[in-house]
Design a protein around this motif. Structure first.
Motif, short mmCIF file in Angstrom:
data_model
loop_
_atom_site.label_atom_id
_atom_site.label_comp_id
_atom_site.label_asym_id
_atom_site.label_seq_id
_atom_site.Cartn_x
_atom_site.Cartn_y
_atom_site.Cartn_z
N VAL A 67 22.65 14.67 52.40
CA VAL A 67 23.42 13.53 53.12
C VAL A 67 22.63 12.73 54.15
CG1 VAL A 67 25.33 13.05 54.59
CG2 VAL A 67 25.76 14.87 52.90
N GLY A 68 21.77 13.45 54.82
CA GLY A 68 20.92 12.99 55.70
C GLY A 68 19.77 11.95 55.17
N ALA A 69 19.40 12.35 53.96
CA ALA A 69 18.52 11.48 53.26
C ALA A 69 19.24 10.45 52.68
CB ALA A 69 17.88 12.23 52.06
N LEU A 70 20.47 10.41 52.19
CA LEU A 70 21.15 9.30 51.81
C LEU A 70 21.72 8.28 52.75
CD1 LEU A 70 23.04 11.27 48.89
CD2 LEU A 70 21.04 9.36 48.45
N THR A 71 21.73 8.92 53.92
CA THR A 71 22.50 7.91 55.06
C THR A 71 21.45 7.65 56.04
OG1 THR A 71 23.24 9.89 56.27
CG2 THR A 71 24.82 9.06 54.62
N VAL A 72 20.11 7.78 55.93
CA VAL A 72 19.19 7.63 56.81
C VAL A 72 19.21 5.98 57.58
CG1 VAL A 72 17.35 7.16 55.30
CG2 VAL A 72 16.73 8.09 57.79
N ALA A 73 19.66 5.24 56.69
CA ALA A 73 19.73 3.70 57.11
C ALA A 73 20.81 3.29 57.44
CB ALA A 73 18.74 3.01 55.87
N SER A 120 8.61 20.78 58.03
CA SER A 120 9.15 19.63 57.44
C SER A 120 8.65 18.17 58.09
CB SER A 120 10.61 19.48 57.61
OG SER A 120 11.11 20.65 56.70
N THR A 121 8.66 18.22 59.68
CA THR A 121 8.33 17.04 60.20
C THR A 121 6.91 16.47 59.61
OG1 THR A 121 9.43 17.60 62.10
CG2 THR A 121 8.06 15.98 62.34
N PRO A 122 5.85 17.07 59.65
CA PRO A 122 4.52 16.43 59.33
C PRO A 122 4.46 15.88 57.73
CG PRO A 122 4.29 18.58 60.39
CD PRO A 122 5.47 18.68 60.17
N LEU A 123 5.45 16.41 56.84
CA LEU A 123 5.41 15.96 55.46
C LEU A 123 6.46 14.83 55.35
CD1 LEU A 123 5.87 19.64 53.75
CD2 LEU A 123 3.77 18.20 54.24
N TRP A 124 6.93 14.52 56.17
CA TRP A 124 7.92 13.40 55.93
C TRP A 124 7.34 12.12 56.54
CZ3 TRP A 124 12.63 16.51 58.79
CH2 TRP A 124 13.47 16.77 57.41
N HIS A 125 7.54 11.02 55.85
CA HIS A 125 6.81 9.62 56.00
C HIS A 125 7.69 8.52 55.87
CE1 HIS A 125 3.15 11.86 56.48
NE2 HIS A 125 3.54 12.62 55.33
N PRO A 126 7.44 7.60 56.37
CA PRO A 126 8.32 6.17 56.10
C PRO A 126 8.30 5.81 54.66
CG PRO A 126 7.58 6.00 58.21
CD PRO A 126 6.89 7.24 57.68
N GLY A 127 9.32 5.53 54.06
CA GLY A 127 8.98 5.01 52.71
C GLY A 127 9.02 5.84 51.63
N GLN A 128 9.37 7.18 51.77
CA GLN A 128 9.27 8.31 50.66
C GLN A 128 10.59 8.12 50.04
OE1 GLN A 128 8.62 11.81 53.19
NE2 GLN A 128 7.10 12.39 52.09
N ALA A 129 10.31 8.75 48.80
CA ALA A 129 11.59 8.47 47.82
C ALA A 129 12.63 9.35 48.33
CB ALA A 129 11.07 8.90 46.24
N VAL A 130 13.83 9.21 48.06
CA VAL A 130 14.84 10.09 48.41
C VAL A 130 14.73 11.56 48.12
CG1 VAL A 130 17.34 10.50 48.43
CG2 VAL A 130 16.57 8.31 48.88
N GLY A 131 14.27 11.53 46.83
CA GLY A 131 14.00 12.92 46.46
C GLY A 131 13.04 13.78 46.77
N ALA A 132 12.13 13.05 47.38
CA ALA A 132 11.04 13.84 48.05
C ALA A 132 11.37 14.24 49.53
CB ALA A 132 9.90 13.03 48.25
N VAL A 133 12.23 13.24 50.13
CA VAL A 133 12.60 13.71 51.38
C VAL A 133 13.65 14.91 51.25
CG1 VAL A 133 14.33 12.92 53.33
CG2 VAL A 133 12.80 11.40 52.36
N ILE A 134 14.68 15.06 50.44
CA ILE A 134 15.46 16.17 50.12
C ILE A 134 14.83 17.28 50.04
CG2 ILE A 134 17.26 17.03 48.60
CD1 ILE A 134 18.15 13.93 48.65
N ALA A 135 13.77 17.22 48.94
CA ALA A 135 13.08 18.55 48.79
C ALA A 135 12.26 19.13 49.87
CB ALA A 135 11.95 18.20 47.53
N ILE A 136 11.73 18.12 50.79
CA ILE A 136 10.94 18.68 51.95
C ILE A 136 11.95 19.32 52.70
CG2 ILE A 136 9.72 18.04 54.11
CD1 ILE A 136 8.39 15.84 52.21
N GLY A 137 13.19 18.80 52.94
CA GLY A 137 14.27 19.20 53.88
C GLY A 137 14.73 20.35 53.37
N VAL A 138 14.86 20.74 51.81
CA VAL A 138 15.37 22.09 51.30
C VAL A 138 14.37 22.94 51.52
CG1 VAL A 138 16.06 23.46 49.30
CG2 VAL A 138 16.93 20.84 49.96
#
Length: 208
Positions: free
Chosen positions: A26-32, A158-176
């Motif tokens: 949900v966080g990845a899908l609603t970030v914007a 997680s924080t060092p692996l998250w970057h602006p413009g990443q695909a939603v799938g990548a953001v979710i995978a890093i979070g999980v």
């Protein structure tokens, strides 16, 4: 009695990472999204995470605390998780407000909110445990330490692996993935009092 700690470790880790996958998604899908959309969605996702975690914990606790009210345990855990998410969302939601505060006000408020977040689940669950386990008040301390350690591990990974413009799938995978490390850390710490309660004769000190 069977060894409870390994069962607790496996079950609670699995429950927490499964539940956390919901707010991570949900966080990845609603970030914007606007706060009016993102905040209710994340609070609802937090309730799901808390309910799944509570179910996993109760499924093990019932082995040593047969009188544990499972539905109440799940309910208070879900409610506390919503409170924790609400506290965590205050900073980004009201960033234009608190950034203007002087340090003398900002620091104590941040400390109080941090303590409230870390203790939210432990205090809620203590209201159920207090008549069932000896020294149940220690659960609050272990729970707070568990979430402090777990969240620290999560952010460090997680924080060092998250970057602006990443695909939603990548953001979710890093979070999980970070959620799995957080879940295992939390389960390991909270497993300490659970293991103690499972020892022969320990629960005999409680009026049951």
């Amino acid at each position: 009695m069977e060894r409870v700690w390994p069962v607790w470790m496996a079950t609670v880790t699995a429950a927490e990472v499964t539940g956390f996958a919901v707010p991570a998604t949900v966080g990845a899908l609603t970030v914007a999204a606007r706060p009016v959309v993102a905040v209710p969605a994340l609070l609802a996702a937090g309730a799901v995470e808390g309910a799944v975690l509570g179910w996993g914990q109760s499924s093990v606790l019932r082995r040593i605390l047969p009188d544990l009210p499972v539905r109440r345990w799940i309910a208070v855990t879900a409610a506390a998780a919503v409170l924790a998410y609400a506290i965590a969302l205050l900073a980004p939601t009201f960033v234009t407000v608190w950034t203007a505060w002087p340090p003398g006000l900002l620091i104590p408020v941040a400390v109080l909110l941090g303590l409230a977040l870390l203790n939210s689940i432990g205090v809620a669950q203590w209201t159920v445990l207090r008549h069932l386990a000896p020294r149940a008040d220690r659960w609050i301390v272990y729970s707070a330490l568990a979430w402090l350690a777990g969240l620290t591990v999560f952010m460090t990974f997680s924080t060092p692996l998250w970057h602006p413009g990443q695909a939603v799938g990548a953001v979710i995978a890093i979070g999980v993935a970070g959620g799995l490390l957080m879940a295992a850390t939390m389960a390991a710490v909270t497993g300490v009092p659970v293991h103690r309660w499972s020892r022969p004769g320990v629960l005999e000190s409680v009026g049951r």
